[in-house]
Design a protein around this motif. Structure first.
Motif, mmCIF file in Angstrom:
data_model
loop_
_atom_site.group_PDB
_atom_site.id
_atom_site.type_symbol
_atom_site.label_atom_id
_atom_site.label_comp_id
_atom_site.label_asym_id
_atom_site.label_seq_id
_atom_site.Cartn_x
_atom_site.Cartn_y
_atom_site.Cartn_z
ATOM 1 N N ARG A 1 4.144 17.682 11.747
ATOM 2 C CA ARG A 1 3.703 16.561 12.576
ATOM 3 C C ARG A 1 2.715 15.672 11.809
ATOM 4 N N THR A 2 1.858 16.305 11.028
ATOM 5 C CA THR A 2 0.901 15.534 10.222
ATOM 6 C C THR A 2 1.632 14.636 9.235
ATOM 7 N N LEU A 3 2.593 15.213 8.520
ATOM 8 C CA LEU A 3 3.371 14.437 7.551
ATOM 9 C C LEU A 3 4.137 13.318 8.240
ATOM 10 N N LEU A 4 4.693 13.603 9.411
ATOM 11 C CA LEU A 4 5.452 12.594 10.155
ATOM 12 C C LEU A 4 4.564 11.403 10.517
ATOM 13 N N TRP A 5 3.355 11.676 11.005
ATOM 14 C CA TRP A 5 2.471 10.573 11.383
ATOM 15 C C TRP A 5 1.908 9.847 10.163
ATOM 16 N N PHE A 6 1.772 10.539 9.052
ATOM 17 C CA PHE A 6 1.438 9.850 7.802
ATOM 18 C C PHE A 6 2.504 8.798 7.491
ATOM 19 N N MET A 7 3.755 9.184 7.622
ATOM 20 C CA MET A 7 4.868 8.282 7.311
ATOM 21 C C MET A 7 4.956 7.131 8.304
ATOM 22 N N ILE A 8 4.776 7.430 9.591
ATOM 23 C CA ILE A 8 4.873 6.390 10.622
ATOM 24 C C ILE A 8 3.805 5.323 10.410
ATOM 25 N N THR A 9 2.568 5.752 10.223
ATOM 26 C CA THR A 9 1.491 4.777 10.039
ATOM 27 C C THR A 9 1.650 4.004 8.731
ATOM 28 N N SER A 10 2.190 4.643 7.683
ATOM 29 C CA SER A 10 2.436 3.943 6.418
ATOM 30 C C SER A 10 3.487 2.858 6.598
ATOM 31 N N LEU A 11 4.524 3.165 7.349
ATOM 32 C CA LEU A 11 5.575 2.165 7.600
ATOM 33 C C LEU A 11 5.018 0.973 8.380
ATOM 34 N N ILE A 12 4.189 1.240 9.360
ATOM 35 C CA ILE A 12 3.579 0.148 10.121
ATOM 36 C C ILE A 12 2.702 -0.705 9.209
ATOM 37 N N ALA A 13 1.917 -0.047 8.352
ATOM 38 C CA ALA A 13 1.017 -0.767 7.461
ATOM 39 C C ALA A 13 1.777 -1.627 6.463
ATOM 40 N N VAL A 14 2.847 -1.081 5.882
ATOM 41 C CA VAL A 14 3.602 -1.865 4.900
ATOM 42 C C VAL A 14 4.315 -3.034 5.574
ATOM 43 N N ALA A 15 4.765 -2.855 6.812
ATOM 44 C CA ALA A 15 5.399 -3.948 7.552
ATOM 45 C C ALA A 15 4.405 -5.080 7.791
ATOM 46 N N ILE A 16 3.164 -4.726 8.123
ATOM 47 C CA ILE A 16 2.125 -5.745 8.315
ATOM 48 C C ILE A 16 1.841 -6.473 7.003
ATOM 49 N N GLY A 17 1.776 -5.719 5.894
ATOM 50 C CA GLY A 17 1.544 -6.341 4.597
ATOM 51 C C GLY A 17 2.642 -7.321 4.228
ATOM 52 N N LEU A 18 3.880 -6.927 4.436
ATOM 53 C CA LEU A 18 5.008 -7.809 4.132
ATOM 54 C C LEU A 18 4.992 -9.060 5.008
ATOM 55 N N ALA A 19 4.714 -8.889 6.293
ATOM 56 C CA ALA A 19 4.688 -10.026 7.220
ATOM 57 C C ALA A 19 3.612 -11.033 6.823
ATOM 58 N N ILE A 20 2.429 -10.537 6.492
ATOM 59 C CA ILE A 20 1.342 -11.442 6.097
ATOM 60 C C ILE A 20 1.696 -12.167 4.800
ATOM 61 N N GLY A 21 2.278 -11.437 3.845
ATOM 62 C CA GLY A 21 2.645 -12.057 2.579
ATOM 63 C C GLY A 21 3.695 -13.144 2.736
ATOM 64 N N LEU A 22 4.690 -12.902 3.586
ATOM 65 C CA LEU A 22 5.743 -13.894 3.806
ATOM 66 C C LEU A 22 5.223 -15.116 4.559
ATOM 67 N N LEU A 23 4.228 -14.925 5.397
ATOM 68 C CA LEU A 23 3.672 -16.044 6.167
ATOM 69 C C LEU A 23 2.714 -16.911 5.340
ATOM 70 N N THR A 24 1.991 -16.285 4.420
ATOM 71 C CA THR A 24 0.921 -17.026 3.722
ATOM 72 C C THR A 24 1.266 -17.450 2.300
ATOM 73 N N ASN A 25 2.306 -16.847 1.687
ATOM 74 C CA ASN A 25 2.660 -17.162 0.297
ATOM 75 C C ASN A 25 1.430 -17.107 -0.610
ATOM 76 N N PRO A 26 0.847 -15.941 -0.826
ATOM 77 C CA PRO A 26 -0.424 -15.837 -1.544
ATOM 78 C C PRO A 26 -0.375 -16.269 -3.004
ATOM 79 N N GLY A 27 0.827 -16.316 -3.601
ATOM 80 C CA GLY A 27 0.912 -16.708 -5.012
ATOM 81 C C GLY A 27 1.042 -18.195 -5.232
ATOM 82 N N SER A 28 1.175 -18.953 -4.161
ATOM 83 C CA SER A 28 1.349 -20.402 -4.297
ATOM 84 C C SER A 28 0.000 -21.108 -4.387
ATOM 85 N N GLY A 29 -0.069 -22.106 -5.255
ATOM 86 C CA GLY A 29 -1.268 -22.931 -5.357
ATOM 87 C C GLY A 29 -2.475 -22.259 -5.972
ATOM 88 N N THR A 30 -2.274 -21.159 -6.690
ATOM 89 C CA THR A 30 -3.423 -20.458 -7.291
ATOM 90 C C THR A 30 -3.816 -21.047 -8.634
#
Length: 453
Positions: free
Chosen positions: A101-130
């Motif tokens: 169960r511990t390993l499962l929740w490690f994976m679930i929270t990691s997936l949520i976190a990476v999804a948030i990271g991808l969403a923010i990156g696609l919305l803000t284009n952090p590499g543009s205009g630097t």
């Protein structure tokens, strides 16, 4: 001349207690950390603006010595913590279920976190205009790949992992030793007793280092400001903001939601109890260095001690929502935009896969370069992009590590609540200052909580 028994001059009068006079008020540990942050920023700004070389060097040395002291105990601490945690599972009913169960929740929270990271990156284009170009990048001296990751788990000898601080190999050896000890049964008891004593010794020594965190904060933050300056950070403003916003969304959005809906406990009480570990992680930038505090606050949040002694060391070396999920997702998008490489849906799925499976590569140490190179090599992106982000890595790593440690304390609480082994009375009355009263803490409280089958 006789003196009355009721006279104040009689010898029966108690002497004045010298401790009853003026006392210097005890400054809470969190306030010491905050003071160190403020002082560090001021001294760093002064060293950079006035070009004071001796102050610059002093801040560098103070921060470096603090990190060195933390790293000094990392190798033996990880080995004995993992070994003891595995053998402690023999005291827990249905240990295999808790571990899965511990390993499962490690994976679930990691997936949520990476999804948030991808969403923010696609919305803000952090590499543009630097204003940054591929020429600004520099390939790292060492890189991570799946072959290196898989073959590098098994050490060639028992000494090198400790001298080179290869935490992943140390975890492997500790796991093998712990499982072997379980198989040996009573014959291994002398080794287990020695291991538990050594672990307590290491934790005590590391606690002394942790108490130096306010001084270390002055050096680490001060040097970061003096060395990098606001001009350099300005080039990475969008990317830096993305990392901090992404981590904040997970730390103060996803985690409270999981606590309220899945664990069905008060999220504010979690942060009250876990805050000392979170703030120390922000300063030290080391999940392993923070591990004793993380374990203590998790116990005080009502998680059984036997389960905590397994889940927290396991999480400190594998559970990295900040370094291994949010950061590589944003970094991959940032570097792809700098090098003008188009990423597709399959690339984003690969990022998610790497974040969940390869998070152990970060190994709880400062920085996440290995995880980043592993992600870039999997996607086929230029490794020179690592050099672009190394310039501001310490600034990013503070928030990443704070998120890591919060997740390492959160998952045991969630699992314990769902398995009905969480002490809700302890959770609701968790102290917010375990660093201040660690020496007088009740070490046996967690053992009193029954572990359900």
């Amino acid at each position: 001349m006789f003196v009355s028994a009721n006279s104040p001059s009689t010898t029966s009068e108690k002497p004045a207690d010298p401790r009853s006079g003026l006392r210097i008020p005890k400054v809470p540990f969190w306030a010491q950390i905050v003071a160190g942050l403020v002082l560090g920023v001021l001294l760093g700004w002064l060293a950079r603006s006035q070009d004071i070389s001796w102050l610059y060097t002093t801040l560098d040395k103070i921060g470096s010595i603090f990190v060195q002291l933390l790293k000094l105990a990392v190798a033996p601490l990880v080995f004995f913590a993992i070994l003891v945690s595995i053998t402690n599972l023999r005291k827990v009913n249905n240990a295999a279920r808790l571990a899965s169960r511990t390993l499962l929740w490690f994976m679930i929270t990691s997936l949520i976190a990476v999804a948030i990271g991808l969403a923010i990156g696609l919305l803000t284009n952090p590499g543009s205009g630097t204003g940054l170009t591929p020429k600004d990048g520099k390939a790292p001296e060492g890189s991570g790949s799946w072959i290196d990751f898989l073959t590098g788990i098994v050490p060639t000898d028992v000494i090198t992992p400790f001298t080179e601080l290869n935490v992943l190999q140390i975890v492997f050896m500790a796991a093998v030793a712990g499982i072997a000890a379980l198989k040996l049964g009573p014959k291994a008891q002398p080794i287990l007793t020695l291991s538990e004593a050594v672990l307590e010794l290491l934790q005590k020594a590391l606690w002394w280092v942790i108490r130096l965190a306010p001084i270390g904060t002055v050096g680490l933050i001060g040097f970061a400001i003096a060395d990098y300056g606001w001009d350099l950070i300005g080039k990475y403003a969008t990317f830096t903001a993305d990392v901090y916003i992404g981590c904040a969304l997970v730390l103060f959005g996803v985690y409270p939601l999981l606590l309220a809906t899945v664990a069905k406990v008060n999220p504010l009480q979690f942060y009250k109890g876990a805050w000392p570990a979170i703030q120390l992680a922000f300063v030290s930038r080391s999940s392993v260095g923070t591990m004793p505090v993380t374990q203590k606050v998790t116990e005080r949040l009502g998680v059984p001690k036997e389960y905590t002694s397994f889940a927290v060391p396991f999480g400190a070396t594998t559970k990295m929502d900040g370094c291994a999920a949010i950061y590589p997702a944003l970094a991959a998008i940032f570097i792809a935009q700098i090098f003008d490489v188009q990423l597709g849906i399959q690339d984003y799925l690969l990022i998610a896969f790497v974040s969940v499976v390869g998070s152990a590569a970060t190994a709880g140490l400062t920085g996440a370069t290995v995880m980043l190179t592993l992600t870039l090599s999997t996607l086929g992106l230029p490794l020179e992009g690592v050099g672009l982000l190394m310039a501001i890595d310490p600034i990013l790593d503070m928030m990443r590590t704070a998120t890591n440690v919060a997740g390492q304390a959160l998952v045991p609480v969630v699992v314990a609540a769902r398995e009905k082994i969480l002490d809700h009375d302890a959770y609701n009355s968790a102290s917010a200052s375990p660093v201040d009263d660690y020496d007088s803490a009740d070490e046996t409280r967690g053992a009193k909580v029954p572990v359900a089958a």
